[in-house]
Design an enzyme around this catalytic site. Structure first.
Site, mmCIF file in Angstrom:
data_model
loop_
_atom_site.group_PDB
_atom_site.id
_atom_site.type_symbol
_atom_site.label_atom_id
_atom_site.label_comp_id
_atom_site.label_asym_id
_atom_site.label_seq_id
_atom_site.Cartn_x
_atom_site.Cartn_y
_atom_site.Cartn_z
ATOM 1 N N LEU A 39 1.789 10.747 13.421
ATOM 2 C CA LEU A 39 2.590 11.815 12.779
ATOM 3 C C LEU A 39 4.081 11.562 12.970
ATOM 4 C CD1 LEU A 39 0.487 15.054 13.478
ATOM 5 C CD2 LEU A 39 0.516 13.611 11.430
ATOM 6 N N ILE A 64 -0.827 3.647 17.370
ATOM 7 C CA ILE A 64 -1.646 2.415 17.363
ATOM 8 C C ILE A 64 -1.163 1.422 18.424
ATOM 9 C CG2 ILE A 64 -2.436 2.542 14.958
ATOM 10 C CD1 ILE A 64 -0.288 0.313 14.354
ATOM 11 N N THR A 129 1.363 -6.301 2.294
ATOM 12 C CA THR A 129 2.225 -6.015 1.142
ATOM 13 C C THR A 129 2.680 -7.297 0.445
ATOM 14 O OG1 THR A 129 4.456 -5.218 0.601
ATOM 15 C CG2 THR A 129 4.108 -5.856 2.865
ATOM 16 N N ASP A 130 3.018 -7.169 -0.827
ATOM 17 C CA ASP A 130 3.548 -8.338 -1.552
ATOM 18 C C ASP A 130 4.907 -8.768 -1.008
ATOM 19 O OD1 ASP A 130 5.085 -6.218 -2.558
ATOM 20 O OD2 ASP A 130 4.599 -6.587 -4.665
ATOM 21 N N GLU A 131 5.572 -7.868 -0.249
ATOM 22 C CA GLU A 131 6.927 -8.195 0.247
ATOM 23 C C GLU A 131 6.924 -9.360 1.225
ATOM 24 O OE1 GLU A 131 9.621 -5.091 1.175
ATOM 25 O OE2 GLU A 131 8.858 -3.809 -0.407
ATOM 26 N N TYR A 154 11.497 -5.037 7.558
ATOM 27 C CA TYR A 154 10.165 -4.472 7.265
ATOM 28 C C TYR A 154 9.208 -5.594 6.842
ATOM 29 C CZ TYR A 154 6.461 -2.670 4.245
ATOM 30 O OH TYR A 154 5.236 -2.444 3.645
ATOM 31 N N LYS A 158 5.760 -7.086 8.653
ATOM 32 C CA LYS A 158 4.430 -7.116 8.021
ATOM 33 C C LYS A 158 3.894 -8.546 7.983
ATOM 34 C CE LYS A 158 2.483 -4.081 6.290
ATOM 35 N NZ LYS A 158 1.527 -3.081 6.858
ATOM 36 N N TYR A 211 20.190 1.447 -6.966
ATOM 37 C CA TYR A 211 20.867 0.364 -6.253
ATOM 38 C C TYR A 211 21.262 -0.768 -7.213
ATOM 39 C CZ TYR A 211 18.468 2.387 -2.116
ATOM 40 O OH TYR A 211 17.982 3.211 -1.140
HETATM 41 P P1 NAD Z 1 3.734 5.868 4.801
HETATM 42 O O1 NAD Z 1 5.044 5.571 5.410
HETATM 43 O O2 NAD Z 1 3.620 6.914 3.750
HETATM 44 O O3 NAD Z 1 2.685 6.257 5.954
HETATM 45 C C1 NAD Z 1 2.594 5.599 7.168
HETATM 46 C C2 NAD Z 1 1.699 6.422 8.099
HETATM 47 O O4 NAD Z 1 1.567 5.693 9.343
HETATM 48 C C3 NAD Z 1 2.253 7.801 8.460
HETATM 49 O O5 NAD Z 1 1.242 8.766 8.394
HETATM 50 C C4 NAD Z 1 2.745 7.625 9.895
HETATM 51 O O6 NAD Z 1 2.707 8.818 10.664
HETATM 52 C C5 NAD Z 1 1.759 6.590 10.424
HETATM 53 N N1 NAD Z 1 2.281 5.832 11.558
HETATM 54 C C6 NAD Z 1 3.500 5.222 11.662
HETATM 55 N N2 NAD Z 1 3.617 4.642 12.868
HETATM 56 C C7 NAD Z 1 2.437 4.847 13.521
HETATM 57 C C8 NAD Z 1 1.950 4.456 14.790
HETATM 58 N N3 NAD Z 1 2.702 3.747 15.635
HETATM 59 N N4 NAD Z 1 0.703 4.815 15.129
HETATM 60 C C9 NAD Z 1 -0.054 5.572 14.289
HETATM 61 N N5 NAD Z 1 0.360 5.970 13.087
HETATM 62 C C10 NAD Z 1 1.588 5.616 12.689
HETATM 63 O O7 NAD Z 1 3.227 4.479 4.286
HETATM 64 P P2 NAD Z 1 2.387 4.089 2.973
HETATM 65 O O8 NAD Z 1 3.322 3.919 1.856
HETATM 66 O O9 NAD Z 1 1.224 4.986 2.847
HETATM 67 O O10 NAD Z 1 1.902 2.628 3.404
HETATM 68 C C11 NAD Z 1 0.694 2.470 4.138
HETATM 69 C C12 NAD Z 1 0.488 0.991 4.415
HETATM 70 O O11 NAD Z 1 0.420 0.288 3.189
HETATM 71 C C13 NAD Z 1 1.615 0.355 5.221
HETATM 72 O O12 NAD Z 1 1.027 -0.543 6.127
HETATM 73 C C14 NAD Z 1 2.441 -0.382 4.184
HETATM 74 O O13 NAD Z 1 3.053 -1.506 4.754
HETATM 75 C C15 NAD Z 1 1.368 -0.779 3.181
HETATM 76 N N6 NAD Z 1 1.805 -0.938 1.794
HETATM 77 C C16 NAD Z 1 2.494 0.081 1.170
HETATM 78 C C17 NAD Z 1 2.840 -0.073 -0.172
HETATM 79 C C18 NAD Z 1 3.563 1.033 -0.924
HETATM 80 O O14 NAD Z 1 3.978 0.808 -2.063
HETATM 81 N N7 NAD Z 1 3.758 2.209 -0.356
HETATM 82 C C19 NAD Z 1 2.479 -1.226 -0.868
HETATM 83 C C20 NAD Z 1 1.794 -2.245 -0.192
HETATM 84 C C21 NAD Z 1 1.449 -2.070 1.132
HETATM 85 O O1 DAU Z 2 6.051 -3.912 -2.759
HETATM 86 C C1 DAU Z 2 5.358 -3.161 -1.818
HETATM 87 C C2 DAU Z 2 6.342 -2.348 -1.021
HETATM 88 O O2 DAU Z 2 6.843 -1.347 -1.893
HETATM 89 C C3 DAU Z 2 5.742 -1.720 0.229
HETATM 90 O O3 DAU Z 2 5.343 -2.732 1.108
HETATM 91 C C4 DAU Z 2 6.753 -0.791 0.901
HETATM 92 O O4 DAU Z 2 6.131 -0.122 1.987
HETATM 93 C C5 DAU Z 2 7.223 0.217 -0.103
HETATM 94 O O5 DAU Z 2 8.220 1.048 0.482
HETATM 95 C C6 DAU Z 2 7.780 -0.461 -1.350
HETATM 96 O O6 DAU Z 2 9.018 -1.166 -1.035
HETATM 97 P P1 DAU Z 2 10.257 -1.177 -2.051
HETATM 98 O O7 DAU Z 2 11.472 -1.480 -1.298
HETATM 99 O O8 DAU Z 2 9.941 -1.993 -3.247
HETATM 100 O O9 DAU Z 2 10.173 0.383 -2.498
HETATM 101 P P2 DAU Z 2 11.312 1.497 -2.703
HETATM 102 O O10 DAU Z 2 10.630 2.665 -3.323
HETATM 103 O O11 DAU Z 2 12.109 1.716 -1.481
HETATM 104 O O12 DAU Z 2 12.264 0.829 -3.788
HETATM 105 C C7 DAU Z 2 11.754 0.412 -5.048
HETATM 106 C C8 DAU Z 2 12.924 -0.203 -5.817
HETATM 107 O O13 DAU Z 2 13.861 0.836 -6.129
HETATM 108 C C9 DAU Z 2 13.703 -1.227 -5.037
HETATM 109 O O14 DAU Z 2 14.156 -2.250 -5.925
HETATM 110 C C10 DAU Z 2 14.896 -0.456 -4.492
HETATM 111 C C11 DAU Z 2 15.153 0.576 -5.579
HETATM 112 N N1 DAU Z 2 15.707 1.870 -5.126
HETATM 113 C C12 DAU Z 2 15.080 2.525 -4.128
HETATM 114 C C13 DAU Z 2 15.565 3.734 -3.662
HETATM 115 C C14 DAU Z 2 14.881 4.463 -2.547
HETATM 116 C C15 DAU Z 2 16.835 2.399 -5.746
HETATM 117 O O15 DAU Z 2 17.391 1.803 -6.683
HETATM 118 N N2 DAU Z 2 17.301 3.595 -5.293
HETATM 119 C C16 DAU Z 2 16.743 4.276 -4.270
HETATM 120 O O16 DAU Z 2 17.248 5.361 -3.893
#
Ligand code: NAD
Ligand code: DAU
Length: 340
Positions: A39, A64, A129-131, A154, A158, A211
């Site tokens: 949380l 974790i 993640t693809d990143e 980040y 990962k 951005y």
């Molecule tokens: P999020 O930030 O919405 O959620 C992360 C969750 O992990 C939260 O509930 C947080 O409380 C919990 N958490 C953080 N640190 C913790 C710890 N030390 N122990 C236990 N719980 C902890 O993230 P999300 O966008 O749902 O992403 C989930 C996973 O998917 C991540 O591993 C992220 O790298 C990966 N991912 C996300 C995206 C995306 O677009 N959001 C894409 C590809 C992969």
């Molecule tokens: O590609 C997978 C990843 O996607 C995940 O691994 C990450 O957890 C997730 O956060 C996401 O990363 P990005 O950096 O791609 O997502 P974000 O939503 O932060 O930004 C998406 C794009 O938008 C990126 O090019 C930055 C831009 N951006 C983002 C924010 C927050 C803006 O232009 N303005 C903004 O305020």
């Protein structure tokens, strides 16, 4: 009918984790979910209030990276699969303060891997993640054999976690799979990420900060499609493999934001171009042909439909994001965007 399974989901109170829990409990009547979540600022119990009293759902507050806690859970419960979503997930926050990213994403993953090894958990799924692949030029796609070249703290954390998973497979014979997905969007996404930030700001007639030149490209996937892919990997994926998951939906950030404004009937004058993110990856795009060929998956939700569904969800759940956009969030917002 599928056999009983107990799944330890970590980070289940976040965006993708909570969608995954809803998906699994909705689909498999005899599966149990244990959700271990610290949380943090983005972990939200509201995301799971509908299943909080479900007989097959247990929530445990914990970290974790806490060895004792992880050991205690794995000793008490016969866990069939660990699905590790828990992470610090926001690139901008990793630029501000990388340390926590290493602690949770690297050390935390290692603690879970060690627990899985000790307690002989049959399967470990690392949500990556693809990143980790870095950035693409204007053509080409990331495949599973693209070299890892992370650019943000980040992404580096990962990638480090992925390498640890690989090491546990090779050294200890752990059964594990890595999935790498592109940018998700949909319900319950914390409003610091592009799409929910832009929708909620537009609904409040606030500026939409883009951005750089807004031409960075992301490959958007509706979160339910991601959950469907994970369901297949969990049941039919091959241990030791990496699977790319993508949305087949490349859009520039500017296209995404203009689409949101158009659907909401808001003016483009809300857009404000701000200073670029340092090390900003230009383009992500996934080749998911391996998952398609081996497990028959491909994304089903078109971006045009997914974005409408998402916008409607944020309109219908104003309370959910307005509760978030206070206190610590507003301090973060001011730090991030105030003088940008
Ligand atoms: P999020 O930030 O919405 O959620 C992360 C969750 O992990 C939260 O509930 C947080 O409380 C919990 N958490 C953080 N640190 C913790 C710890 N030390 N122990 C236990 N719980 C902890 O993230 P999300 O966008 O749902 O992403 C989930 C996973 O998917 C991540 O591993 C992220 O790298 C990966 N991912 C996300 C995206 C995306 O677009 N959001 C894409 C590809 C992969
Ligand atoms: O590609 C997978 C990843 O996607 C995940 O691994 C990450 O957890 C997730 O956060 C996401 O990363 P990005 O950096 O791609 O997502 P974000 O939503 O932060 O930004 C998406 C794009 O938008 C990126 O090019 C930055 C831009 N951006 C983002 C924010 C927050 C803006 O232009 N303005 C903004 O305020």
């Amino acid at each position: 009918m599928a056999e009983d399974k107990t799944i330890l989901v970590t980070g289940g109170c976040g965006f993708i984790g909570s969608n995954f829990i809803h998906y699994i409990l909705g689909k498999y009547r005899n599966y149990r979910i244990i959700n271990l979540d610290k949380l943090t600022y983005c972990g939200n119990l509201d995301n799971l209030c509908e299943v909080a009293h479900h007989p097959h759902y247990t929530f445990i507050k914990g970290d974790i990276a806490d060895r004792e806690k992880v050991r205690e859970i794995l000793q008490k419960e016969k866990v069939d699969v660990i699905v590790n979503f828990a992470a610090e997930s926001h690139v901008d926050r990793s630029i501000e303060a990388p340390d926590l990213f290493l602690r949770t994403n690297v050390l935390g993953t290692q603690v879970l891997l060690e627990g899985a090894r000790e307690m002989e958990v049959p399967l470990f799924i690392q949500i990556s993640t693809d990143e980790v692949y870095g950035s693409l030029g204007s053509s080409g796609l990331f495949t599973e054999s693209t070299p890892l070249k992370p650019n943000s703290p980040y992404a580096a954390s990962k990638a480090a976690a992925d390498l640890l998973v690989r090491a546990y497979i090779e050294t200890f014979g752990l059964s594990a799979i890595i999935t790498r997905c592109s940018n998700n969007y949909g319900p319950y996404q914390f409003p610091e990420k592009l799409i929910p930030l832009m929708i909620s700001n537009a609904l409040e007639d606030r500026e939409l900060p883009i951005y750089g030149d807004g031409l960075n490209v992301r490959d958007w996937i509706y979160v339910e499609d991601h959950c469907r892919a994970l369901d297949l990997v969990l049941h039919r994926g091959k241990s030791g493999e990496v699977y790319n998951i993508g949305g087949d939906s490349e859009r520039t950030n500017l296209q995404v934001v203009k689409t949101i404004l158009e659907i909401l009937g808001k003016p483009e004058s809300l857009i404000r171009f701000v200073k670029d993110r340092p090390g900003h990856d230009r383009r992500y795009a996934m080749d998911f042909s391996k998952l398609q060929a081996e497990l028959g998956w491909r994304p089903e939700v078109r971006f045009e439909d997914g974005i409408r569904r998402t916008i409607n969800w944020y309109i219908d759940h104003r309370d959910w994001w307005q509760r978030i956009k206070t206190g610590e969030y507003m301090e973060y917002y001011e730090r991030m965007y105030g003088n940008r």
